[in-house]
Design an enzyme around this catalytic site. Structure first.
Site, PDB file in Angstrom:
ATOM      1  N   CYS A 358      -8.180  -3.816  -0.421  1.00 26.22           N
ATOM      2  CA  CYS A 358      -6.727  -3.633  -0.478  1.00 26.22           C
ATOM      3  C   CYS A 358      -6.087  -3.680   0.900  1.00 26.22           C
ATOM      4  O   CYS A 358      -4.948  -4.133   1.043  1.00 26.22           O
ATOM      5  CB  CYS A 358      -6.381  -2.340  -1.198  1.00 26.22           C
ATOM      6  SG  CYS A 358      -7.085  -0.858  -0.462  1.00 26.22           S
ATOM      7  N   HIS A 614      -5.796   3.932  -0.463  1.00 26.26           N
ATOM      8  CA  HIS A 614      -5.426   2.696  -1.144  1.00 26.26           C
ATOM      9  C   HIS A 614      -4.139   2.147  -0.537  1.00 26.26           C
ATOM     10  O   HIS A 614      -3.126   2.837  -0.467  1.00 26.26           O
ATOM     11  CB  HIS A 614      -5.239   2.941  -2.641  1.00 26.26           C
ATOM     12  CG  HIS A 614      -4.914   1.700  -3.417  1.00 26.26           C
ATOM     13  ND1 HIS A 614      -5.784   0.640  -3.504  1.00 26.26           N
ATOM     14  CD2 HIS A 614      -3.812   1.339  -4.120  1.00 26.26           C
ATOM     15  CE1 HIS A 614      -5.230  -0.311  -4.241  1.00 26.26           C
ATOM     16  NE2 HIS A 614      -4.029   0.088  -4.612  1.00 26.26           N
TER      17      HIS A 614
END
Length: 706
Positions: A358, A614
């Site tokens: 990510c 994230h």
């Protein structure tokens, strides 16, 4: 238009959007009717009772459909935020919905995370009318150390909600030697349940420790694949309590006083009783505290989350078809504002994430989807260019032409970068940006910084350094940049074409400010070295700068202060400022004292955000204030951890434009908790702000002749 009635009973959960006529995020409703405009007319259920109340109207795209069983399970979850959190892990939620008697689970308990056996599905509350909805909870039996001892007066079994279950374990993986109160293990012929893990921090309770303090695990046969284990292999180990822990082998050998080969494993999460790489007083490797586990190699198995199983089970989901992509001699320009919504918005859009990518996905999408300034560095390759440059160009062209880049392309790029790692500790965006511009694109440093009148130094990103006391409670990016540069006596040697500013936060948890207000336009006129500047008081050409005046509350604290000769004398006549030491500025000889000073500004085009390791990104894809996109490369997942794939998603977020159009004074008073979801994420989770000078392209690669 009159709504049309719905024939079958339908339930839903509100997942986003503003509160509308009784509905809010996380509440559960029942569909009463649907309009032809895509809106749902429904009733809302309160978790304290199963009776519906008057709801209202909510947009279909702001809801998630539920079955009656799912609605009943979620209704017993205490808070709306926990319901949404559970729904964000669809594989775990699906497994919880399919639980049957005697399934093994791991639950949140006051003593930590504990293994337990599901015994009953309980209905909570009385149903007084046919419209009422029973809440459902799980009655479980905790697997404690004394579970084989019978009791004449057994205690009532505890009741847990769906949100209390953090892991579902397949019945056939129950370790040997684990006996329940009835003396029986679950039948191995029952329907298998795939292991679904919400990846909790299990550090609240020792899970691999016996009475002597030594690490002990149950016997566990090697995988049928007989994969060789070596340093760098991903493995899993089943503890005494039946909890499976995962990690990476960092050391292999025979520790002092032991026989046979052992493995030193760095676990994915902290576990009480583990070390930082030491065993028996000797250091074998180094990692974070409570993450190093030492066990015989025979107790380790390949990580089942990433190894395909040859046993029986459900058929792995088929990967969605990926449109073919053919390379072309023509480079694709950035996605224009008029085409962005039709090309980029939706599921399976953007860049598909895979194995902690990510940080890379969000950065590439931010830099290359719509940025005009960065387009000049994506030019047609020459014969001398490295393969990695061609791989990056393929990713960029594919994103701009098709709106979707499959995970295979990004994984190939990661391998060529040398950061193809399966470790849980992912790379930082600033580290990737430096490698990207310096090694892949061969671009000169984007920033030329001069400090303490010394020679300038190059950099690709700018880190904000300051003391929290120097700023107000809710700073803007402009204030952070000004204060940081003034505190460090830092100036820009020249106007940058791209400025990427890293916020004052460290790691995944520590943030200096709870939220930061984005500055849509960044004025760096007063931060340019030897550039004409206007007097802070009268607007004439400035000749002096005073660092001690920056925090002065009578002169707009946080703003850089520079004065003409007259104003400099007047400002420093006050007793509180007589001790200041203003420094003379270098004024260009050909600039008159009353000449207007040109302002040098940059525009915000993307923001990288991080929450619990994230990364996601917000991208401004056009001139309209509402032209904002939100990108998450791992927004959803199809299938399990072994054979599934991530589903990237790009969403529009015009509400961000509505929020940022407010005056700066109102933004500073705003409460993020009451803001829409995506606005809150931008304010609270911002990691790096990306600005561009649209009229000034990136400099040519340093291996090209001018």
């Amino acid at each position: 238009m009159e709504p049309k009635p719905v024939a079958n009973e339908k339930f839903f959960l509100v997942i986003r959007g503003k509160s509308r006529k009784g509905f809010c995020r996380g509440c559960i409703g029942r569909v009463e009717a649907e309009t032809q405009h895509g809106e749902i007319v429904g009733l809302v259920y309160c978790s304290s009772a199963g009776s519906p109340k008057n709801g209202g109207v909510v947009r279909r795209e702001d809801t998630y459909p539920l079955s009656r069983h799912q609605a009943q399970l979620l209704l017993f979850v205490s808070t709306p935020s926990k319901r949404l959190e559970l729904l964000c892990n669809p594989q775990l939620f699906t497994a919880i919905c399919e639980l049957t008697q005697d399934d093994l689970v791991v639950v949140k308990h006051k003593r930590g995370h504990m293994p337990a056996v599901v015994k009953n599905l309980m209905q909570i509350g009385r149903k007084e009318s046919k419209e009422d909805l029973h809440m459902l909870g799980f009655e479980v039996e905790l697997l404690e150390s004394d579970h084989n001892v019978s009791s004449k007066k057994p205690a009532p079994l505890p009741l847990f909600s769906a949100a209390d279950i953090i892991q579902v374990v397949p019945s056939y993986s129950v370790p040997l030697g684990l006996h329940w109160k009835d003396g029986k293990c679950g039948s191995l012929n029952r329907k298998p349940v795939s292991r679904i893990n919400s990846m909790p921090n299990i550090g609240s309770r020792p899970v691999i420790e016996n009475r002597t303090g030594q690490s002990v695990v149950h016997n566990q046969s090697l995988s049928t694949s007989q994969m060789p284990l070596e340093v760098g292999s991903m493995v899993e180990v089943v503890s005494n309590s039946g909890v499976t822990v995962y990690g990476v082998i960092q050391w292999l050998g025979v520790p002092g006083g032991k026989i046979g080969e052992w493995a030193g494993i760095e676990l994915d999460y902290e576990v009480n009783g583990c070390s930082d790489g030491k065993y028996g007083g000797h250091r074998y490797f180094t990692c974070k505290g409570n993450r190093a586990l030492f066990v015989p190699i025979t107790k380790c198995s390949p990580d089942g989350r990433f190894v395909s199983s040859s046993g029986k089970g459900t058929k792995p989901p088929e990967t969605p078809p990926v449109p073919p992509f053919e390379e072309s001699d023509e480079d694709v320009p950035p996605v224009p504002e008029s085409e962005a919504l039709s090309l980029l918005v939706g599921k399976m859009k953007g860049i598909q994430g895979h194995i902690n990518s990510c940080y890379l996905d969000a950065t590439l999408f931010s830099l290359f989807s719509s940025s005009v300034t960065l387009d000049s560095i994506c030019q047609k390759p020459t014969d001398e260019e490295e393969p990695i440059t061609c791989t990056l160009r393929t990713i960029v062209n594919r994103l701009r032409r098709q709106g979707f880049v499959p995970a295979e392309s990004v994984m190939n790029f990661r391998k060529q970068l040398g950061c193809d790692t399966f470790r849980t500790e992912e790379k930082d965006p600033e580290e990737f940006i430096t490698v990207l511009f310096q090694k892949v694109l061969c671009v000169e440093p984007l920033l030329k910084l001069r400090s303490n009148r010394e020679e300038s130094q190059g950099a690709y990103t700018l880190q904000i350094f300051l003391e929290k006391e120097q700023m107000g409670r809710v700073p803007t990016v402009q204030q952070l940049l000004d204060t940081s540069c003034v505190s460090g006596d830092l100036k820009f040697e020249m106007m940058p074409s791209c400025l990427m500013i890293q916020m004052p936060r460290f790691g995944n948890k520590y943030k200096m400010f709870s939220h930061i207000i984005p500055s849509m336009e960044l004025d760096i006129t007063d931060l340019l070295y030897n550039s004409p500047r206007e007097c802070f008081i009268c607007g004439n050409l400035a000749e002096y700068e005073c660092l001690q005046c920056v925090p002065d509350r009578k002169l707009q604290p946080g703003r850089i202060k520079q004065y003409c000769a007259t104003c400099n004398t007047q400002v420093h006549t006050l007793p509180s400022r007589r001790c200041h030491s203003p420094s003379a500025l270098t004024v260009p000889a050909d600039v008159a004292s009353d000449s207007p000073v040109s302002r040098h500004t940059m525009q915000l085009f993307a923001v990288l955000c991080i929450q619990t390791s994230h990364y996601v990104s917000f991208v401004k894809y056009g001139a309209d204030p509402h032209s904002w996109l939100f990108f998450d490369s791992m927004a959803d997942r199809c299938g399990d951890d072994q054979s599934g794939y991530n589903i990237p998603e790009v969403r529009t977020c015009p509400e961000l434009g509505d929020f940022l159009c407010q005056p700066e004074e109102e933004l500073a008073q705003a409460n993020p908790a009451q803001a829409p979801e995506l606005v809150r994420r931008l304010l609270c989770d911002s990691y790096m702000f990306l600005y561009q000078n649209a009229v000034m392209p990136i400099c040519k690669p340093n291996n090209e002749e001018p």
